[in-house]
Design a protein around this motif. Sequence first.
Motif, PDB file in Angstrom:
ATOM      1  N   SER A   1     -27.706   8.594 -13.692  1.00 20.50           N
ATOM      2  CA  SER A   1     -28.282   9.680 -12.898  1.00 20.50           C
ATOM      3  C   SER A   1     -28.754  10.843 -13.765  1.00 20.50           C
ATOM      4  O   SER A   1     -29.580  11.648 -13.332  1.00 20.50           O
ATOM      5  CB  SER A   1     -27.249  10.197 -11.890  1.00 20.50           C
ATOM      6  N   TYR A   2     -28.240  10.928 -14.986  1.00 24.75           N
ATOM      7  CA  TYR A   2     -28.594  12.010 -15.893  1.00 24.75           C
ATOM      8  C   TYR A   2     -29.729  11.619 -16.827  1.00 24.75           C
ATOM      9  O   TYR A   2     -30.198  12.451 -17.604  1.00 24.75           O
ATOM     10  CB  TYR A   2     -27.362  12.430 -16.697  1.00 24.75           C
ATOM     11  N   MET A   3     -30.177  10.380 -16.769  1.00 27.31           N
ATOM     12  CA  MET A   3     -31.225   9.874 -17.649  1.00 27.31           C
ATOM     13  C   MET A   3     -32.591   9.992 -16.995  1.00 27.31           C
ATOM     14  O   MET A   3     -32.742   9.784 -15.791  1.00 27.31           O
ATOM     15  CB  MET A   3     -30.989   8.401 -17.979  1.00 27.31           C
ATOM     16  N   ILE A   4     -33.590  10.287 -17.817  1.00 26.22           N
ATOM     17  CA  ILE A   4     -34.988  10.245 -17.413  1.00 26.22           C
ATOM     18  C   ILE A   4     -35.707   9.339 -18.403  1.00 26.22           C
ATOM     19  O   ILE A   4     -35.652   9.560 -19.618  1.00 26.22           O
ATOM     20  CB  ILE A   4     -35.618  11.647 -17.426  1.00 26.22           C
ATOM     21  N   ALA A   5     -36.339   8.294 -17.899  1.00 24.70           N
ATOM     22  CA  ALA A   5     -37.093   7.386 -18.770  1.00 24.70           C
ATOM     23  C   ALA A   5     -38.456   7.996 -19.054  1.00 24.70           C
ATOM     24  O   ALA A   5     -39.215   8.293 -18.132  1.00 24.70           O
ATOM     25  CB  ALA A   5     -37.244   6.016 -18.108  1.00 24.70           C
ATOM     26  N   SER A   6     -38.762   8.200 -20.324  1.00 24.67           N
ATOM     27  CA  SER A   6     -39.985   8.918 -20.673  1.00 24.67           C
ATOM     28  C   SER A   6     -41.231   8.050 -20.544  1.00 24.67           C
ATOM     29  O   SER A   6     -42.202   8.440 -19.898  1.00 24.67           O
ATOM     30  CB  SER A   6     -39.877   9.473 -22.091  1.00 24.67           C
ATOM     31  N   HIS A   7     -41.198   6.868 -21.159  1.00 21.98           N
ATOM     32  CA  HIS A   7     -42.420   6.072 -21.206  1.00 21.98           C
ATOM     33  C   HIS A   7     -42.089   4.585 -21.282  1.00 21.98           C
ATOM     34  O   HIS A   7     -40.943   4.205 -21.523  1.00 21.98           O
ATOM     35  CB  HIS A   7     -43.276   6.477 -22.417  1.00 21.98           C
ATOM     36  N   MET A   8     -43.116   3.765 -21.071  1.00 22.79           N
ATOM     37  CA  MET A   8     -42.977   2.326 -21.218  1.00 22.79           C
ATOM     38  C   MET A   8     -43.537   1.926 -22.577  1.00 22.79           C
ATOM     39  O   MET A   8     -44.739   2.037 -22.830  1.00 22.79           O
ATOM     40  CB  MET A   8     -43.733   1.575 -20.109  1.00 22.79           C
ATOM     41  N   SER A   9     -42.668   1.488 -23.458  1.00 22.51           N
ATOM     42  CA  SER A   9     -43.077   1.081 -24.793  1.00 22.51           C
ATOM     43  C   SER A   9     -43.852  -0.241 -24.737  1.00 22.51           C
ATOM     44  O   SER A   9     -43.677  -1.051 -23.819  1.00 22.51           O
ATOM     45  CB  SER A   9     -41.837   0.913 -25.672  1.00 22.51           C
ATOM     46  N   LEU A  10     -44.688  -0.455 -25.745  1.00 22.42           N
ATOM     47  CA  LEU A  10     -45.355  -1.747 -25.876  1.00 22.42           C
ATOM     48  C   LEU A  10     -44.422  -2.819 -26.432  1.00 22.42           C
ATOM     49  O   LEU A  10     -44.763  -4.005 -26.421  1.00 22.42           O
ATOM     50  CB  LEU A  10     -46.570  -1.632 -26.805  1.00 22.42           C
ATOM     51  N   GLU A  11     -43.246  -2.418 -26.912  1.00 29.70           N
ATOM     52  CA  GLU A  11     -42.309  -3.389 -27.486  1.00 29.70           C
ATOM     53  C   GLU A  11     -41.859  -4.398 -26.422  1.00 29.70           C
ATOM     54  O   GLU A  11     -41.478  -4.029 -25.302  1.00 29.70           O
ATOM     55  CB  GLU A  11     -41.094  -2.668 -28.074  1.00 29.70           C
ATOM     56  N   GLN A  12     -41.937  -5.637 -26.788  1.00 27.51           N
ATOM     57  CA  GLN A  12     -41.488  -6.719 -25.905  1.00 27.51           C
ATOM     58  C   GLN A  12     -40.061  -6.457 -25.434  1.00 27.51           C
ATOM     59  O   GLN A  12     -39.190  -6.119 -26.204  1.00 27.51           O
ATOM     60  CB  GLN A  12     -41.514  -8.036 -26.683  1.00 27.51           C
ATOM     61  N   GLY A  13     -39.836  -6.563 -24.171  1.00 26.17           N
ATOM     62  CA  GLY A  13     -38.489  -6.416 -23.638  1.00 26.17           C
ATOM     63  C   GLY A  13     -38.179  -5.043 -23.082  1.00 26.17           C
ATOM     64  O   GLY A  13     -37.166  -4.872 -22.405  1.00 26.17           O
TER      65      GLY A  13
END
Length: 350
Positions: free
Chosen positions: A284-296
């Motif tokens: 709940s305290y995390m914010i995902a910044s971006h979607m990496s191009l790295e597989q997985g």
Amino acid sequence: MPEELIEVIKRIRPLDSVAMEAAQARLDSLTKPPGSLGKLETVAKQAAGITGEAMPDLSRKAVVVMAGDHGVCEEGVSAFPPEVTPQMVLNFLNGGAAVNVLARQAGADVVCVDVGVNAKLEHPKLVSRKIRYGTANIAREAAMSRAEATAAVRVGYEIVSEMVAKGTRVFATGEMGIGNTTPSAAILIALGGLSPEQAVGRGTGIDDARLRHKRGVIERALQANEVDQDDALDVLAKLGGLEIAGLVGVILGAAAHRALVVIDGFISSAAALVASRMAPLSVSYMIASHMSLEQGHHGMLEAIGLSPMIHMDMRLGEGTGAVLSFHFLDAASNIMREMATFESAGVTQG
């Protein structure tokens, strides 16, 4: 789990529902259709729940760059040699890396921590908390002992505690460690249930032949280390990295201190996955910044339960995507503080 980690996890509480309701009421009073600012509104409400304030001051921000080396580089899994890790640490400290540029633009501090670099480093700006000189080769043995993993987590927690005491309320997870997509993918396979084909990517840009080799190395690591999938600390100690463990501490520390923690790319998300299994409330305290191009990375975020704010085709690490997304946090905060309400602007509400 060690008692000291249990005590940290006990400090993590659910989000403040009263503050979130007040934030929602404020958002609904602003001169716009309800929900029309999308994720900016979601972040504003989450920030209220995290801090316990309907309109928190999020101006004090920092990226914590954890650095450590990896014994698995002996297997030739990276396009870059291990000596790049200490070289890049000095680059961070001298302000010349991409994360430094983006942090300056965002008005954020950069804190670089040596938690496991395989070299002796000295610099007036370096936070030296070295646990050991790099991990062991996970293709043959455990990366580190359980005690060492715990100590690295403690480093992250203590640094966050010190920075919160000085006023920092928003943290980004950054890292440096040549070869660290390999342990990150191993963690994803162990905790997220993905196959090597789904989880293992090109990291710093390896070719097809080396990618196949890298997958084989990770399969050997999983065979050499019989991890307990129900014990995230066991997975971290056997398959992870010292900088990944340090970031677990940053994430748990931010949650324990009711601060926001912005997750960067694949390696940072491996730390977030471990933290989520240790302390589910920490998500709940995390914010995902971006979607990496790295597989997985997509599978990693799904395993945690996070949705990224932006898609910029980035795959650098260092905390660059997380720091870039600080601007969206500023936007959400400014909307809450500066946008007119229907009443104050004399606008008829729908």
